[in-house]
Design a protein around this motif. Structure first.
Motif, PDB file in Angstrom:
ATOM      1  N   UNK A 138      39.535  45.642  48.898  1.00  0.00           N
ATOM      2  CA  UNK A 138      38.151  45.172  48.954  1.00  0.00           C
ATOM      3  C   UNK A 138      37.407  45.711  50.183  1.00  0.00           C
ATOM      4  N   UNK A 164      37.838  44.984  53.100  1.00  0.00           N
ATOM      5  CA  UNK A 164      37.600  43.951  54.111  1.00  0.00           C
ATOM      6  C   UNK A 164      38.267  44.342  55.424  1.00  0.00           C
ATOM      7  N   UNK A 176      28.692  47.413  48.507  1.00  0.00           N
ATOM      8  CA  UNK A 176      28.373  46.049  48.068  1.00  0.00           C
ATOM      9  C   UNK A 176      28.386  45.963  46.541  1.00  0.00           C
ATOM     10  N   UNK A 203      32.022  45.665  45.609  1.00  0.00           N
ATOM     11  CA  UNK A 203      32.598  44.348  45.898  1.00  0.00           C
ATOM     12  C   UNK A 203      32.148  43.291  44.896  1.00  0.00           C
ATOM     13  N   UNK A 204      30.942  43.478  44.357  1.00  0.00           N
ATOM     14  CA  UNK A 204      30.525  42.530  43.319  1.00  0.00           C
ATOM     15  C   UNK A 204      31.408  42.629  42.085  1.00  0.00           C
ATOM     16  N   UNK A 228      37.400  38.355  44.776  1.00  0.00           N
ATOM     17  CA  UNK A 228      38.525  38.156  45.698  1.00  0.00           C
ATOM     18  C   UNK A 228      38.755  36.659  45.886  1.00  0.00           C
ATOM     19  N   UNK A 252      25.880  33.588  45.643  1.00  0.00           N
ATOM     20  CA  UNK A 252      26.090  35.009  45.357  1.00  0.00           C
ATOM     21  C   UNK A 252      25.073  35.541  44.358  1.00  0.00           C
ATOM     22  N   UNK A 266      22.648  37.895  46.276  1.00  0.00           N
ATOM     23  CA  UNK A 266      23.133  39.262  46.131  1.00  0.00           C
ATOM     24  C   UNK A 266      22.608  39.892  44.849  1.00  0.00           C
ATOM     25  N   UNK A 313      33.749  33.449  42.465  1.00  0.00           N
ATOM     26  CA  UNK A 313      34.003  34.863  42.189  1.00  0.00           C
ATOM     27  C   UNK A 313      33.563  35.221  40.766  1.00  0.00           C
ATOM     28  N   UNK A 340      29.940  36.233  39.746  1.00  0.00           N
ATOM     29  CA  UNK A 340      29.434  37.584  40.031  1.00  0.00           C
ATOM     30  C   UNK A 340      29.800  38.566  38.924  1.00  0.00           C
TER      31      UNK A 340
END
Lengths: 225, 254
Positions: free
Chosen positions: B54, B56, B80, B83-84, B88, B108, B112, B157, B160
């Motif tokens: 991810x 991170x 980004x 990651x959507x 995670x 989110x 986002x 999660x 998204x």
């Protein structure tokens, strides 16, 4: 009896004008200072290295110079390079910048106390850094910083009396003039002090109310009742 | 069906912290609807692997492809967006502490994905319903049990619309009696066809779900194969030893 009448007729209107000027100094300085503190606090934790450095220098200087010296610089110093500020403007700028430096520390500490996982979770949902800071980290940090910020607001109420030294005549200034004129130092300064006490009490009450309003279960201060 | 491109392809990921080589070149592929489980001793790099996937934590080396397209992680928008698509789940939940369950799920899509609030709200409610927490929407993380927190984080999660879910020991921070409710949700996701990469110590659960298990130790995938083979008939001694130990533990506790 004469004394009371004198206080009511001669002193009260003058002091009231002073209180009004104090409020006009305190409120904008509190707002600007708080805002500056948030921005520089965020820069110091999550900013680009250059911004981090600049914000660090800002805090160093504005916490390092005595506030009175800062005010003298703004009011008496700047004309040397052709900038003339009114006493009021010099005072508000001086207070805002000094206050901001202290707020910045409270915000920085609070941001650092937010668990790392909060940022990771935000990233994993696709938040950009800026968005994560403003939607996730700051709302949490602000709740933790508020008691410290409140302390700074209360300091500000009292150090606003320094505006008198750059000829911005607020409550303390009015008090001094009256006390010198009537030669009644004890009475007038006791009243002036009491007025500050009232202002501080109101601010304290307001801050407690705000803390209660934004309290969240399991987060910092427990919500009573 | 005929879709041969793996949803997620990880190629030769390496990561060190100073002299400590945590990942020494890990590669794996996840096909659509596939469920892969990573097992292995603590400190073997499992968690770091998921965090690396991810982005991170930054990778030292290696490539990651989503639907065949390489992710260039220093292009912020690309990162980004990626990651959507990759949900995670963390071991310690990482719910946003200042938001109630509903807003944890809502934030989110609103911030986002920029969904209108009403639409996002509907979606969030539906996701919370799916994990069985409709009645707990207004509770804050501090008011939820560990199992409920993890289910909220799964709902968060899912809201998204991820194509892949990475689950990092989702039940290892939970009391034994709360593990079941989280497993049930994960099982439900699996039967819905969600592609998942799961790190876990719950070998019984893993074997009932996974189509492939990776045994990871010392920053490498030591052995991989179908659950029956890895758990009961592994080729590598270390894998056998680990699985025997963890299996005994599992049998004793259940």
């Amino acid at each position: 009896m004469d004394e009371l009448l004198f206080l009511r007729q001669e002193v009260a209107p003058e002091l009231l004008a002073g209180v009004w000027m104090s409020i006009k100094l305190i409120v904008p300085s509190a707002i600007f200072g708080f805002f500056i503190g948030i921005v520089s606090g965020v820069f110091r934790v999550y900013g680009h290295p250059v911004l981090k450095r600049l914000a660090g220098l800002y805090v160093l200087f504005f916490r390092g110079f005595p506030l009175l010296v800062q005010l003298y610089l703004w009011y008496f110093g700047l004309p040397r390079i052709g900038i003339y500020l009114s006493p009021f403007a010099a005072a508000v700028i001086g207070f805002s910048l000094c206050s901001g430096a202290y707020h910045s520390e409270y915000i920085r500490g609070a941001l650092l106390s937010v668990k790392k996982g909060q940022l990771l979770a935000a990233y994993s949902l696709g938040f950009s850094k800026i968005r994560a800071v403003f939607s996730i980290l700051l709302p949490q940090a602000m709740r933790r910083a508020l008691p410290g910020n409140g302390n700074e607001f209360i300091y500000l109420i009292k150090y606003s009396s320094l505006a008198y030294m750059v000829t911005c005549i607020e409550l303390t200034g009015k008090g001094s003039i009256l006390a010198n004129f009537y030669f009644k130092y004890l009475e007038i300064f006791a009243i002036v002090g009491a007025i500050y006490l009232v202002m501080v009490s109101i601010a304290t009450w307001g801050l407690n109310y705000l803390e209660d309003r934004i309290a969240i279960p399991g987060f910092g201060r427990p919500k009573y009742n | 069906m005929a879709d041969q491109t793996p949803v997620l392809r990880i190629q030769n990921i390496k990561k060190s912290y100073g002299d400590n080589k945590v990942l020494k070149g890990v590669s794996l592929e996840l096909n659509r609807g596939g469920i892969k489980v990573v097992i292995g001793p603590s400190g073997g790099g499992k968690s770091t692997l998921l965090h690396c996937i991810n982005f991170l934590v930054g990778l030292d080396e290696g490539r990651i492809y989503l639907n065949g397209k390489e992710i260039i992680h220093n292009r912020k928008r690309e990162l980004t967006a990626y990651r959507q698509k990759v949900g995670m789940i963390f071991q310690d939940f990482n719910l946003f502490d200042h938001l109630n369950a509903l807003h944890n799920v809502l934030i989110g899509p609103v911030r986002v994905k920029k969904l209108p609030k009403s639409e996002a709200r509907e979606r969030a409610v539906a996701e919370l319903e799916r994990v069985g927490l409709r009645d707990h929407m207004t509770k804050y993380p501090a008011e939820l049990s560990g199992g409920q927190k993890q289910r909220v984080s799964i709902a968060r999660a899912l809201a998204m619309d991820p194509e892949v879910m990475l689950l990092d020991e989702p039940t290892s921070a939970l009391d034994p009696e709360l593990i079941g409710e989280v497993h049930e949700v994960i099982r439900d996701l699996a039967s819905g066809g969600m592609t998942m990469l799961l790190v876990t110590h719950e070998v019984g659960f893993a074997s009932s779900l996974a189509d492939e298990i990776f045994f990871m130790e010392d920053g490498k995938i030591v052995e991989q194969g179908p659950p029956q083979k890895i758990l009961f008939n592994a080729e590598c001694d270390r894998t056998r030893e680990f699985c025997a130990k963890i299996g005994r533990l599992h049998n004793n506790s259940s």
